[in-house]
Design a protein around this motif. Structure first.
Motif, short mmCIF file in Angstrom:
data_model
loop_
_atom_site.label_atom_id
_atom_site.label_comp_id
_atom_site.label_asym_id
_atom_site.label_seq_id
_atom_site.Cartn_x
_atom_site.Cartn_y
_atom_site.Cartn_z
N THR A 195 0.86 -1.28 0.01
CA THR A 195 0.17 0.00 0.06
C THR A 195 0.91 1.36 0.10
O THR A 195 0.40 2.27 -0.65
N SER A 196 1.96 1.25 0.81
CA SER A 196 2.89 2.32 0.87
C SER A 196 3.40 2.55 -0.59
O SER A 196 3.82 3.95 -0.79
N ILE A 197 3.81 1.63 -1.30
CA ILE A 197 4.57 1.95 -2.73
C ILE A 197 3.51 2.67 -3.52
O ILE A 197 3.91 3.29 -4.55
N GLN A 198 2.39 2.41 -3.31
CA GLN A 198 1.15 3.09 -4.47
C GLN A 198 0.64 4.25 -3.66
O GLN A 198 -0.21 4.87 -4.53
N ASN A 199 1.17 4.81 -2.48
CA ASN A 199 0.85 6.18 -2.14
C ASN A 199 -0.67 6.16 -1.78
O ASN A 199 -1.37 7.38 -2.18
N GLU A 200 -1.10 4.96 -1.02
CA GLU A 200 -2.52 5.36 -0.92
C GLU A 200 -2.75 5.36 0.55
O GLU A 200 -3.05 4.39 1.41
N SER A 201 -2.41 6.46 1.23
CA SER A 201 -2.79 6.81 2.37
C SER A 201 -2.26 5.85 3.31
O SER A 201 -3.17 5.25 4.37
N SER A 202 -0.81 5.77 3.37
CA SER A 202 -0.12 4.19 3.88
C SER A 202 -0.14 4.77 5.36
O SER A 202 -0.09 4.04 6.38
N SER A 203 -0.26 5.96 5.99
CA SER A 203 0.03 6.34 7.20
C SER A 203 -0.90 5.80 8.15
O SER A 203 -0.56 5.26 9.43
N LYS A 204 -2.13 5.72 7.60
CA LYS A 204 -2.99 5.33 8.48
C LYS A 204 -2.99 3.70 8.96
O LYS A 204 -2.98 3.26 9.70
N SER A 205 -2.76 3.06 7.66
CA SER A 205 -2.40 1.86 7.64
C SER A 205 -1.38 1.27 8.42
O SER A 205 -1.46 0.07 9.19
N LEU A 206 -0.38 2.08 8.56
CA LEU A 206 0.94 1.77 9.46
C LEU A 206 0.54 1.71 10.81
O LEU A 206 1.05 1.09 11.51
N GLU A 207 -0.18 2.94 11.21
CA GLU A 207 -0.65 2.93 12.46
C GLU A 207 -1.37 1.94 12.89
O GLU A 207 -1.20 1.40 14.03
N GLU A 208 -2.51 1.63 12.33
CA GLU A 208 -3.39 0.46 12.65
C GLU A 208 -2.42 -0.72 12.77
O GLU A 208 -2.96 -1.39 13.71
N PHE A 209 -1.88 -0.91 11.85
CA PHE A 209 -0.83 -2.32 11.87
C PHE A 209 0.05 -2.27 13.17
O PHE A 209 0.07 -3.44 13.80
N SER A 210 0.53 -1.39 13.52
CA SER A 210 1.46 -1.22 14.85
C SER A 210 0.56 -1.44 16.07
O SER A 210 1.19 -2.30 16.91
N GLU A 211 -0.71 -0.88 15.86
CA GLU A 211 -1.59 -1.00 17.31
C GLU A 211 -1.98 -2.56 17.26
O GLU A 211 -2.05 -3.15 18.52
N LYS A 212 -2.09 -3.31 16.26
CA LYS A 212 -2.62 -4.50 16.18
C LYS A 212 -1.18 -5.39 16.61
O LYS A 212 -1.73 -6.31 17.33
N ILE A 213 0.00 -5.16 16.26
CA ILE A 213 1.04 -6.06 16.77
C ILE A 213 1.11 -5.75 18.23
O ILE A 213 1.54 -6.72 18.99
N ILE A 214 1.08 -4.55 18.76
CA ILE A 214 1.13 -4.28 20.16
C ILE A 214 -0.04 -5.12 20.96
O ILE A 214 0.27 -5.79 21.94
N ASN A 215 -1.26 -4.89 20.50
CA ASN A 215 -2.34 -5.66 20.98
C ASN A 215 -2.14 -7.30 20.96
O ASN A 215 -2.54 -7.74 22.05
N LEU A 216 -1.64 -7.72 19.95
CA LEU A 216 -1.21 -9.17 20.10
C LEU A 216 -0.21 -9.64 21.01
O LEU A 216 -0.04 -10.68 21.22
N GLY A 217 0.52 -8.49 21.43
CA GLY A 217 1.74 -8.80 22.28
C GLY A 217 2.90 -9.25 21.58
O GLY A 217 3.97 -9.79 22.15
N TRP A 218 3.34 -8.77 20.15
CA TRP A 218 4.10 -9.29 19.58
C TRP A 218 5.43 -8.27 19.59
O TRP A 218 5.27 -7.17 19.68
N PRO A 219 6.72 -8.81 19.58
CA PRO A 219 7.70 -7.88 19.64
C PRO A 219 7.84 -6.83 18.58
O PRO A 219 7.64 -7.19 17.39
#
Length: 289
Positions: free
Chosen positions: A54-78
């Motif tokens: 998504t980031s290489i196609q410049n489709e508002s990737s910032s929101k996707s990055l933020e949501e994915f980071s939050e998901k990894i934290i909620n899962l308890g992954w390092p």
């Protein structure tokens, strides 16, 4: 990023993703995710790689990055899951691009490396920053929640409130106890406040000093503080360190402290007389007596 390389990557995304999925699966045991189920691991990896493309196609990737980071934290992954995954993706993409050219000269090789780095490096920085920011935010919320639970003031009857304390009392927590005690006493219009230290494992000079300060503060606003839950070992410790608790009532149990609080507020516990038609009368009537 080089336009031709970008187009080549997008058109061959399926192949790059398959290669990445194979390679990233090999490092599962090395980045502290070995205990994660295969299904969850694969699904999260697919979401991860979608975020990357998504980031290489410049489709508002910032929101996707933020949501994915939050998901990894909620899962308890390092954090290493993110950094390792992006490093593997960098390597896989470079290898794929180089294989598309029969003869690789120095300029082409340098162009591939530079282009991929221009794509992946900002992703690494942004994902790490998002992960760190989300982690700090979660820790802050948890800290607030723990503070709210660390010194609760519970109204149990008109004019009587209880503050049960559990765990170690340090300087920061003692300050919070003082604030909650004074605010709660005024809010609930409490005549008597019982501080229950049954769950406090150690009462040393510092802890006793903080408790005395809290009780004195309650007295200054016109209420009475009763210290309850004084176990024999705590009583002995208080005597040995020379702490004077004679200025306010103390009781060994919450029950005894509550009885004292009733007395101070002009109440008492009275046993109600047994009803005339008790269980014995009912049983006799059933037997026809």
């Amino acid at each position: 990023m080089d336009v031709k390389l970008k187009e080549l990557i997008i058109n061959n995304s399926d192949s790059i993703v398959d290669n990445w999925m194979n390679e990233v699966g090999k490092i599962k045991s090395g980045n502290y995710t070995a205990s994660i189920s295969d299904e969850l691991y694969v699904n999260t990896n697919r979401e991860f790689v979608n975020v990357i493309f998504t980031s290489i196609q410049n489709e508002s990737s910032s929101k996707s990055l933020e949501e994915f980071s939050e998901k990894i934290i909620n899962l308890g992954w390092p954090l290493s899951y993110i950094t390792d995954g992006l490093q593997v993706f960098r390597r896989v993409t470079i290898e794929f691009l180089l294989k598309q050219t029969e003869k690789v000269d120095t300029n082409h090789f340098q162009n591939v490396l530079t282009s991929v780095d221009e794509w992946i490096e900002p992703l690494i920085r942004q994902l790490v920053n998002e992960y760190s920011g989300s982690w700090e935010n979660i820790l802050s919320l948890q800290r607030v929640a723990l503070q709210e639970l660390s010194a609760p003031l519970i109204p149990v009857m008109e004019g009587i409130t209880v503050m049960p304390l559990i765990g170690t009392i340090d300087t920061d927590r003692a300050k919070l106890i003082m604030e909650n005690l004074l605010e709660g006493t005024i809010k609930h219009n409490s005549e008597v406040v019982l501080i229950d230290i049954t769950g406090v494992p150690v009462v040393d000079t510092m802890v006793a000093h903080h408790i005395i300060q809290a009780a004195e503060a309650v007295r200054l606003i016109g209420s009475t503080c009763i210290l309850v839950g004084i176990r024999p070992e705590i009583a002995q410790t208080i005597v040995n360190i020379g702490i004077d608790l004679s200025k306010f009532p103390t009781r060994s149990t919450l029950k005894k402290g509550f009885t004292k609080a009733l007395e101070i507020t002009g109440r008492e516990v009275v046993d109600l007389p047994a009803k005339e038609n008790g269980i014995e009368d009912i049983m006799r009537s059933l037997k026809g007596e």
